[in-house]
Design a protein around this motif. Sequence first.
Motif, PDB file in Angstrom:
ATOM      1  N   LYS A 145       0.815  -1.210   0.000  1.00  0.00           N
ATOM      2  CA  LYS A 145       0.000   0.000   0.000  1.00  0.00           C
ATOM      3  C   LYS A 145       0.851   1.264   0.000  1.00  0.00           C
ATOM      4  CE  LYS A 145      -4.236  -1.607   2.111  1.00  0.00           C
ATOM      5  NZ  LYS A 145      -5.221  -1.381   3.157  1.00  0.00           N
ATOM      6  N   SER A 146       1.946   1.220   0.737  1.00  0.00           N
ATOM      7  CA  SER A 146       2.759   2.433   0.849  1.00  0.00           C
ATOM      8  C   SER A 146       4.248   2.173   0.611  1.00  0.00           C
ATOM      9  CB  SER A 146       2.555   3.060   2.231  1.00  0.00           C
ATOM     10  OG  SER A 146       2.957   2.134   3.223  1.00  0.00           O
ATOM     11  N   SER A 147       4.564   1.104  -0.124  1.00  0.00           N
ATOM     12  CA  SER A 147       5.974   0.830  -0.398  1.00  0.00           C
ATOM     13  C   SER A 147       6.130   0.019  -1.679  1.00  0.00           C
ATOM     14  CB  SER A 147       6.616   0.074   0.767  1.00  0.00           C
ATOM     15  OG  SER A 147       6.054  -1.211   0.876  1.00  0.00           O
ATOM     16  N   PHE A 148       7.342   0.054  -2.190  1.00  0.00           N
ATOM     17  CA  PHE A 148       7.702  -0.708  -3.380  1.00  0.00           C
ATOM     18  C   PHE A 148       9.069  -1.321  -3.129  1.00  0.00           C
ATOM     19  CE2 PHE A 148       9.766  -0.778  -7.672  1.00  0.00           C
ATOM     20  CZ  PHE A 148       8.971  -1.778  -8.226  1.00  0.00           C
ATOM     21  N   GLU A 149       9.194  -2.636  -3.337  1.00  0.00           N
ATOM     22  CA  GLU A 149      10.456  -3.332  -3.125  1.00  0.00           C
ATOM     23  C   GLU A 149      10.856  -4.050  -4.405  1.00  0.00           C
ATOM     24  OE1 GLU A 149      11.909  -5.504   0.658  1.00  0.00           O
ATOM     25  OE2 GLU A 149      11.002  -7.042  -0.611  1.00  0.00           O
ATOM     26  N   SER A 150      12.099  -3.817  -4.820  1.00  0.00           N
ATOM     27  CA  SER A 150      12.602  -4.453  -6.035  1.00  0.00           C
ATOM     28  C   SER A 150      14.128  -4.413  -6.012  1.00  0.00           C
ATOM     29  CB  SER A 150      12.070  -3.729  -7.271  1.00  0.00           C
ATOM     30  OG  SER A 150      12.388  -4.453  -8.447  1.00  0.00           O
ATOM     31  N   ASP A 151      14.732  -5.060  -7.006  1.00  0.00           N
ATOM     32  CA  ASP A 151      16.184  -5.067  -7.137  1.00  0.00           C
ATOM     33  C   ASP A 151      16.606  -3.955  -8.096  1.00  0.00           C
ATOM     34  OD1 ASP A 151      16.064  -7.300  -5.536  1.00  0.00           O
ATOM     35  OD2 ASP A 151      16.355  -8.720  -7.159  1.00  0.00           O
ATOM     36  N   PHE A 152      17.617  -3.197  -7.675  1.00  0.00           N
ATOM     37  CA  PHE A 152      18.090  -2.067  -8.465  1.00  0.00           C
ATOM     38  C   PHE A 152      19.598  -2.147  -8.631  1.00  0.00           C
ATOM     39  CE2 PHE A 152      14.171  -0.646  -6.475  1.00  0.00           C
ATOM     40  CZ  PHE A 152      13.501  -0.039  -7.524  1.00  0.00           C
ATOM     41  N   SER A 153      20.080  -1.756  -9.801  1.00  0.00           N
ATOM     42  CA  SER A 153      21.512  -1.737 -10.067  1.00  0.00           C
ATOM     43  C   SER A 153      22.139  -0.516  -9.399  1.00  0.00           C
ATOM     44  CB  SER A 153      21.768  -1.692 -11.572  1.00  0.00           C
ATOM     45  OG  SER A 153      21.362  -0.440 -12.095  1.00  0.00           O
ATOM     46  N   GLU A 154      23.457  -0.506  -9.373  1.00  0.00           N
ATOM     47  CA  GLU A 154      24.181   0.629  -8.786  1.00  0.00           C
ATOM     48  C   GLU A 154      23.851   1.930  -9.505  1.00  0.00           C
ATOM     49  OE1 GLU A 154      28.328  -1.161  -7.131  1.00  0.00           O
ATOM     50  OE2 GLU A 154      28.031  -1.286  -9.303  1.00  0.00           O
ATOM     51  N   SER A 155      23.737   1.883 -10.821  1.00  0.00           N
ATOM     52  CA  SER A 155      23.424   3.106 -11.570  1.00  0.00           C
ATOM     53  C   SER A 155      21.993   3.568 -11.295  1.00  0.00           C
ATOM     54  CB  SER A 155      23.658   2.906 -13.067  1.00  0.00           C
ATOM     55  OG  SER A 155      22.857   1.867 -13.572  1.00  0.00           O
ATOM     56  N   GLU A 156      21.082   2.635 -11.112  1.00  0.00           N
ATOM     57  CA  GLU A 156      19.704   3.012 -10.781  1.00  0.00           C
ATOM     58  C   GLU A 156      19.639   3.619  -9.377  1.00  0.00           C
ATOM     59  OE1 GLU A 156      17.067  -0.161 -13.352  1.00  0.00           O
ATOM     60  OE2 GLU A 156      18.049  -0.882 -11.526  1.00  0.00           O
ATOM     61  N   ILE A 157      20.410   3.062  -8.462  1.00  0.00           N
ATOM     62  CA  ILE A 157      20.458   3.608  -7.101  1.00  0.00           C
ATOM     63  C   ILE A 157      21.010   5.026  -7.122  1.00  0.00           C
ATOM     64  CG2 ILE A 157      21.567   3.357  -4.836  1.00  0.00           C
ATOM     65  CD1 ILE A 157      21.371   0.283  -5.283  1.00  0.00           C
ATOM     66  N   GLN A 158      21.985   5.249  -7.966  1.00  0.00           N
ATOM     67  CA  GLN A 158      22.550   6.595  -8.098  1.00  0.00           C
ATOM     68  C   GLN A 158      21.491   7.578  -8.597  1.00  0.00           C
ATOM     69  OE1 GLN A 158      25.854   6.951 -10.874  1.00  0.00           O
ATOM     70  NE2 GLN A 158      26.821   8.442  -9.519  1.00  0.00           N
ATOM     71  N   ARG A 159      20.657   7.148  -9.544  1.00  0.00           N
ATOM     72  CA  ARG A 159      19.563   8.011 -10.033  1.00  0.00           C
ATOM     73  C   ARG A 159      18.574   8.334  -8.919  1.00  0.00           C
ATOM     74  NH1 ARG A 159      17.234   5.068 -15.048  1.00  0.00           N
ATOM     75  NH2 ARG A 159      18.948   3.619 -14.861  1.00  0.00           N
ATOM     76  N   LEU A 160      18.271   7.328  -8.088  1.00  0.00           N
ATOM     77  CA  LEU A 160      17.370   7.564  -6.958  1.00  0.00           C
ATOM     78  C   LEU A 160      17.962   8.595  -6.005  1.00  0.00           C
ATOM     79  CD1 LEU A 160      16.312   3.888  -6.153  1.00  0.00           C
ATOM     80  CD2 LEU A 160      14.786   5.712  -6.920  1.00  0.00           C
TER      81      LEU A 160
END
Length: 91
Positions: free
Chosen positions: A52-67
């Motif tokens: 309802k209030s969260s999203f969990e997934s696998d992210f690469s290092e470059s995606e984490i940097q974008r976040l």
Amino acid sequence: MKLLFTAFALLCCLQIFSQEKYSRLNIALNEKQSMQTLASLGLDVDHGRRGKSSFESDFSESEIQRLQQAGISFTVAIDDVQLYYLNRMVQ
């Protein structure tokens, strides 16, 4: 011994072909951080677990940097997903 060798060989192969480390993140969803916000950053939001209030997934290092650059807050559930699954296989 055979299982240990197989796990080691798999780890070596995965390290050779894997360019980035993937981490499992939990992202709180709210008005500022919505699924649309994540999608606008170019992140895949069509897979993962959405609550309802969260999203969990696998992210690469470059995606984490974008976040991080976008100011999206998150918690790290699993730092190295590849290592996590290799350890599970060996046990």
